[in-house]
Write an enzyme that holds these catalytic residues in place. Structure first.
Site, mmCIF file in Angstrom:
data_model
loop_
_atom_site.group_PDB
_atom_site.id
_atom_site.type_symbol
_atom_site.label_atom_id
_atom_site.label_comp_id
_atom_site.label_asym_id
_atom_site.label_seq_id
_atom_site.Cartn_x
_atom_site.Cartn_y
_atom_site.Cartn_z
ATOM 1 N N ASN A 1 -61.809 -7.028 24.276
ATOM 2 C CA ASN A 1 -61.451 -5.746 22.898
ATOM 3 C C ASN A 1 -62.245 -6.589 21.249
ATOM 4 O O ASN A 1 -61.635 -7.219 21.670
ATOM 5 C CB ASN A 1 -60.391 -6.093 22.694
ATOM 6 C CG ASN A 1 -59.199 -5.210 23.827
ATOM 7 O OD1 ASN A 1 -59.798 -3.739 24.584
ATOM 8 N ND2 ASN A 1 -58.512 -5.936 24.837
ATOM 9 N N GLY B 1 -48.916 -14.272 18.395
ATOM 10 C CA GLY B 1 -48.535 -16.132 18.309
ATOM 11 C C GLY B 1 -48.079 -16.550 20.422
ATOM 12 O O GLY B 1 -48.983 -15.635 20.805
ATOM 13 N N GLU B 2 -48.386 -18.083 20.368
ATOM 14 C CA GLU B 2 -48.389 -18.486 21.858
ATOM 15 C C GLU B 2 -46.685 -18.641 22.029
ATOM 16 O O GLU B 2 -46.041 -19.696 20.985
ATOM 17 C CB GLU B 2 -48.866 -20.019 21.615
ATOM 18 C CG GLU B 2 -48.308 -20.532 22.815
ATOM 19 C CD GLU B 2 -48.715 -20.324 24.193
ATOM 20 O OE1 GLU B 2 -49.619 -20.129 24.557
ATOM 21 O OE2 GLU B 2 -47.456 -20.736 24.580
ATOM 22 N N GLU C 1 -47.138 -7.950 14.213
ATOM 23 C CA GLU C 1 -47.051 -6.489 14.513
ATOM 24 C C GLU C 1 -46.676 -6.610 16.247
ATOM 25 O O GLU C 1 -46.764 -7.630 16.905
ATOM 26 C CB GLU C 1 -48.898 -5.906 14.575
ATOM 27 C CG GLU C 1 -49.912 -6.054 13.766
ATOM 28 C CD GLU C 1 -51.457 -5.501 13.502
ATOM 29 O OE1 GLU C 1 -51.324 -4.763 12.698
ATOM 30 O OE2 GLU C 1 -51.810 -5.972 14.363
ATOM 31 N N CYS D 1 -58.396 -19.782 19.691
ATOM 32 C CA CYS D 1 -59.208 -18.812 19.944
ATOM 33 C C CYS D 1 -60.181 -18.151 19.278
ATOM 34 O O CYS D 1 -59.953 -17.265 18.680
ATOM 35 C CB CYS D 1 -58.007 -18.558 20.669
ATOM 36 S SG CYS D 1 -56.796 -19.552 22.307
ATOM 37 N N CYS E 1 -51.172 -17.397 14.404
ATOM 38 C CA CYS E 1 -50.628 -18.640 15.608
ATOM 39 C C CYS E 1 -51.910 -19.734 15.375
ATOM 40 O O CYS E 1 -52.919 -19.406 14.345
ATOM 41 C CB CYS E 1 -51.707 -17.888 17.438
ATOM 42 S SG CYS E 1 -51.705 -19.004 18.883
ATOM 43 N N SER F 1 -46.551 -14.205 27.871
ATOM 44 C CA SER F 1 -47.573 -14.981 27.825
ATOM 45 C C SER F 1 -47.937 -16.207 27.967
ATOM 46 O O SER F 1 -47.925 -15.958 26.417
ATOM 47 C CB SER F 1 -48.847 -13.818 27.911
ATOM 48 O OG SER F 1 -50.047 -13.894 27.713
ATOM 49 N N CYS G 1 -60.244 -14.629 19.041
ATOM 50 C CA CYS G 1 -58.734 -13.217 19.076
ATOM 51 C C CYS G 1 -58.309 -13.462 17.732
ATOM 52 O O CYS G 1 -58.576 -14.376 16.735
ATOM 53 C CB CYS G 1 -57.297 -14.338 20.032
ATOM 54 S SG CYS G 1 -55.884 -13.868 18.792
ATOM 55 N N CYS H 1 -55.289 -6.523 23.668
ATOM 56 C CA CYS H 1 -55.222 -8.107 23.662
ATOM 57 C C CYS H 1 -55.935 -8.475 22.886
ATOM 58 O O CYS H 1 -57.209 -7.800 22.660
ATOM 59 C CB CYS H 1 -55.731 -8.412 25.181
ATOM 60 S SG CYS H 1 -54.343 -8.249 25.566
ATOM 61 N N SER I 1 -53.324 -16.995 30.606
ATOM 62 C CA SER I 1 -54.122 -17.032 30.021
ATOM 63 C C SER I 1 -55.422 -17.791 30.098
ATOM 64 O O SER I 1 -55.395 -19.346 29.863
ATOM 65 C CB SER I 1 -54.610 -16.589 28.540
ATOM 66 O OG SER I 1 -53.508 -15.994 28.169
ATOM 67 N N LEU I 2 -56.362 -17.609 31.432
ATOM 68 C CA LEU I 2 -57.116 -18.784 31.629
ATOM 69 C C LEU I 2 -58.034 -18.434 30.716
ATOM 70 O O LEU I 2 -59.246 -19.748 30.804
ATOM 71 C CB LEU I 2 -57.292 -19.112 33.626
ATOM 72 C CG LEU I 2 -57.813 -19.891 34.388
ATOM 73 C CD1 LEU I 2 -57.118 -21.140 34.023
ATOM 74 C CD2 LEU I 2 -58.517 -19.934 35.172
ATOM 75 N N HIS I 3 -59.282 -17.295 30.995
ATOM 76 C CA HIS I 3 -60.673 -17.160 30.407
ATOM 77 C C HIS I 3 -61.390 -18.180 31.174
ATOM 78 O O HIS I 3 -62.928 -17.633 31.069
ATOM 79 C CB HIS I 3 -60.479 -17.309 29.376
ATOM 80 C CG HIS I 3 -59.178 -16.720 28.878
ATOM 81 N ND1 HIS I 3 -58.910 -14.892 29.516
ATOM 82 C CD2 HIS I 3 -58.370 -16.352 27.462
ATOM 83 C CE1 HIS I 3 -57.704 -14.551 28.690
ATOM 84 N NE2 HIS I 3 -57.714 -15.360 28.009
ATOM 85 N N CYS J 1 -45.024 -4.734 24.117
ATOM 86 C CA CYS J 1 -45.593 -5.746 23.267
ATOM 87 C C CYS J 1 -44.956 -6.078 22.609
ATOM 88 O O CYS J 1 -45.821 -6.676 20.833
ATOM 89 C CB CYS J 1 -47.096 -6.060 23.437
ATOM 90 S SG CYS J 1 -48.356 -6.954 23.165
HETATM 91 S S1 SF4 Z 1 -55.388 -15.897 21.830
HETATM 92 FE FE1 SF4 Z 1 -53.344 -16.563 22.080
HETATM 93 S S2 SF4 Z 1 -53.181 -18.291 21.906
HETATM 94 FE FE2 SF4 Z 1 -54.870 -18.110 21.455
HETATM 95 S S3 SF4 Z 1 -55.519 -17.622 19.077
HETATM 96 FE FE3 SF4 Z 1 -54.567 -15.541 19.681
HETATM 97 S S4 SF4 Z 1 -52.361 -15.318 20.133
HETATM 98 FE FE4 SF4 Z 1 -53.379 -17.929 20.078
#
Ligand code: SF4
Length: 314
Positions: A257, A124-125, A52, A76, A72, A157, A79, A300, A180-182, A65
């Site tokens: 979100n 993905g990362e 996507e 996380c 991924c 990112s 996500c 996001c 992305s710290l969070h 984006c």
């Molecule tokens: S936030 Fe980013 S790194 Fe974490 S699972 Fe989702 S896509 Fe992967």
């Protein structure tokens, strides 16, 4: 290409392929006071895997984006992409093909319009697929190639893959970096991003960001997603201010979100204001990022191909 010999044509077609990604689905929603919609686009890759991407329109830009992986591996818990599991990396050709496909959609709607900014914030990362991501950026930003976009208009990112941050810093590329710290404590970060935070501890991450900004002279964007009752207290804001003061950065606060069957909740606007205020009073540059495309699950943390989501019974 009949000007080439039959033998050469045979060799070329055996070695290379020119395939566009196939458009499977397209959903749109209109944000307040914006005449152009946010669009979520489902694309099929040559091996039938799906990704996507999102097109976000604002008054002066059209941001794509984009995804760098199918799924991924970092899982996380907030996500939807992480819930999909990991299928594979995208090739450099698939990443550029994705952007060409999005750009074609933009210009088909209105001649002369084009993608003006690219953010690797889709599925993905990107720093687990650095070779292909950097090769794609190189192609997209090379003068006289089809796209020719300034690297300053492209943002990678990451969750904080330290060796790849160092690699980007030394590469000489002008691509922007977002992290992305969070959470600004190791323990809390491990609870929100277990795989990434254990592998790349906060202390070392902070050091690598200081080195990055010293070497490149460019600020890092620290992305902090506010989660109700989890990382939104005054103490959390103080810890974040302490962390962010050690290098050149701006902080981007984002709302959570919602994703079906996931327990996290977004904060109230009053909590967000208090959090932002503390950071501002600490002398930091802070912005609140508006979420685009929440109603079509395009914001996001919401991206996941439906087929896989159904498989995982999300
Ligand atoms: S936030 Fe980013 S790194 Fe974490 S699972 Fe989702 S896509 Fe992967």
């Amino acid at each position: 290409m009949t000007i080439l010999s039959r033998e050469l044509r045979k060799k070329l077609s055996a070695t290379f392929s020119i395939r566009s990604l196939q458009l499977i689905d397209r959903q749109e929603c209109f944000e307040d006071a914006c005449e152009n919609p946010t669009e979520k686009i489902l694309l099929k890759l040559p091996d039938d895997e799906m990704i996507e991407s999102v097109l976000i329109a604002s008054s002066d830009r059209m941001t794509a984006c984009v995804s760098s992986q199918v799924g991924c591996p970092l899982q996380c818990p907030f996500c939807a992409t992480g819930k999909m599991g990991f299928q594979r990396n995208l090739s450099a050709g698939e990443i550029t093909g994705q952007i060409y496909a999005l750009n074609d959609m933009v210009s088909a709607k209105k001649s002369g319009n084009k993608v003006t900014n690219i953010v690797f914030m889709g599925m993905g990362e990107p720093f687990l697929n650095t070779d292909n991501v950097l090769e794609a950026i190189d192609t997209l930003s090379t003068k006289n190639y089809r796209f020719c976009l300034s690297q300053k208009k492209i943002t990678i990112s990451t969750v904080g893959v330290i060796p790849e941050i160092q690699r980007l810093a030394k590469s000489g590329m002008k691509t922007k970096l977002a992290v992305s710290l969070h959470a600004a404590t190791q323990q809390k970060r491990e609870s929100l991003m277990p795989i990434a935070a254990r592998q790349y501890p906060l202390k070392e991450l902070g050091k690598s960001l200081s080195e990055y900004t010293a070497l490149t002279g460019m600020p890092v964007t620290i992305v902090y997603m506010l989660l109700k009752g989890i990382n939104d207290s005054l103490d959390d804001a103080k810890m974040l201010a302490r962390f962010a003061r050690t290098f050149l950065c701006k902080i981007n606060l984002i709302d959570y979100n919602s994703i079906i069957n996931i327990k996290f909740k977004p904060v109230y606007s009053t909590t967000r204001d208090m959090f932002q205020q503390h950071l501002l009073m600490s002398g930091l540059h802070v912005t609140v990022r508006k979420s685009y495309g929440t109603t079509i699950n395009a914001a996001c943390g919401q991206l996941a191909t439906t087929a896989t989501m159904n498989c995982n019974n999300l």
